[in-house]
Write an enzyme that holds these catalytic residues in place. Sequence first.
Site, PDB file in Angstrom:
ATOM      1  N   TYR A  98       0.821  -1.203   0.000  1.00 21.90           N
ATOM      2  CA  TYR A  98       0.000   0.000   0.000  1.00 21.90           C
ATOM      3  C   TYR A  98       0.864   1.266   0.000  1.00 21.90           C
ATOM      4  O   TYR A  98       0.707   2.113  -0.868  1.00 21.90           O
ATOM      5  CB  TYR A  98      -0.895  -0.022   1.240  1.00 21.90           C
ATOM      6  CG  TYR A  98      -2.332   0.310   0.974  1.00 21.90           C
ATOM      7  CD1 TYR A  98      -3.143   0.770   2.010  1.00 21.90           C
ATOM      8  CD2 TYR A  98      -2.900   0.164  -0.283  1.00 21.90           C
ATOM      9  CE1 TYR A  98      -4.467   1.062   1.781  1.00 21.90           C
ATOM     10  CE2 TYR A  98      -4.226   0.452  -0.511  1.00 21.90           C
ATOM     11  CZ  TYR A  98      -5.001   0.899   0.538  1.00 21.90           C
ATOM     12  OH  TYR A  98      -6.322   1.187   0.326  1.00 21.90           O
ATOM     13  N   GLU A 136       2.403   6.547  -6.805  1.00 23.30           N
ATOM     14  CA  GLU A 136       1.366   7.411  -7.379  1.00 23.30           C
ATOM     15  C   GLU A 136       1.673   8.881  -7.134  1.00 23.30           C
ATOM     16  O   GLU A 136       1.639   9.698  -8.050  1.00 23.30           O
ATOM     17  CB  GLU A 136      -0.001   7.052  -6.759  1.00 23.30           C
ATOM     18  CG  GLU A 136      -0.516   5.675  -7.170  1.00 23.30           C
ATOM     19  CD  GLU A 136      -1.758   5.244  -6.391  1.00 23.30           C
ATOM     20  OE1 GLU A 136      -2.539   6.118  -5.971  1.00 23.30           O
ATOM     21  OE2 GLU A 136      -1.953   4.022  -6.215  1.00 23.30           O
TER      22      GLU A 136
END
EC number: 4.2.1.134
Lengths: 143, 308
Positions: A65, A72
């Site tokens: 995660y 990102e």
Amino acid sequence: MSRVFLTWAVTHSVKEVQTEDSVLLFVVAWTITEIIRYSFYTFSLLNHLPYLIKWARYTLFIILYPMGVSGELLTIYAALPFVRQSGLYSISLPNKYNFSFDYYTFLILVMISYIPLFPQLYFHMLRQRRKVLSHTEEHKKSE
Amino acid sequence: MKHYEVEILDAKTREKLCFLDKVEPQATIAEIKNLFTKTHPQWYPARQSLRLEPKGRSLKDEDVLQSLPVGTTATFYFRDLGAQISWVTVFLTEYAGPLLIYLLFYFRVPFLYGPRYDFTASRHAVVHLACACHSFHYIKRLLETLFVHRFSHGTMPLRNIFKNCTYYWGFAAWMAYYINHPLYTPPAYGDEQVKLALAVFLFCQLGNFSIHVALRNLRPAGSKTRKIPYPTRNPFTWLFLLVSCPNYTYEVGSWIGFTIMTQCLPVALFSLVGFVQMAIWAQGKHRSYLREFRDYPPLRSPIVPFLL
């Protein structure tokens, strides 16, 4: 949702970021996550879920995660100067529709939105992990 | 006179919350809610939902105990509706916001546009007209809330005020920013476009007001009766022949008028979102009418004549 946005609205739209390491980072994180996640769903539907898959799904996210989110955010950050320069997806005043949109500012707001969203999702998964994996422990002990 | 006993159970846990004995047969649900509040003061009547089944419909405040399908020991199930706020409070807050916010942009108060524009005025007549129309619209809404509307419900969930205010205040700021911007572009077809738009706007504002008055007159003060609305002498109410909720029809019309007047995309988007929401409400209202009244006029559609 963030997958579609990162893929089309950032990486595909701003060609200059496609050679960034951050892209490799989130693609690897997403790939591993999805392979495990969909195996989990498939085996669950077949009522034959190997413990390893369940463990992987609820444990590997702890690393994957943050990896994915870092990739990102770094990618969006890398895209910023090119968006500013080219005026991508932006419209400014004056125009006959009396409307404006600044994609550069929009991207910054998207980045800021990770601050409340990421901890919520992360802690939700941690809570799920405690619930799901301890439940299996009890089952094993009772056998 | 035979007295009833009333027990109130939690709808989810079935825990016995309250037992009332010696309740009059003519007691209303409202009175029972008041008695329940005495033992559980945190649950004021507005946040109580009492029903006959755990997952059943909420009983109305006016329902009388002896007319309900219960034995002499009545069992009600209770659900907490959450913190409540009055409809009037919500309406006044959500409408006062846009009125003030628009004016902040109209007067170009500092920090909204660049410093050299602070407290300057637009040189376009349509911008002044738009401010007048927008302000008129929200003043009308505030006055209607205070003097015209007869609300069916006293309260709504507290979280609605945050949701509703974000919607109204947010869109008002967004629209006002562009209309009052120093770089605003007036309508492409000039005065003709503005005049037409103003006519549409005023016509629909009158229409909307006429419907609100007609609906008010259907219902005596303090009551919650529901009747089929019919056209009156006022020609604006003749839209009732074709539509169940002409107030919404006129409201959308007003905003279409304002969109044409300002030629501003955010206004068009606000009109669209408003239309979608009102269409959903109109469909619901239309279905309620059909369910409640056998003789409901078949020609009527919910919000758009013949179409929707």
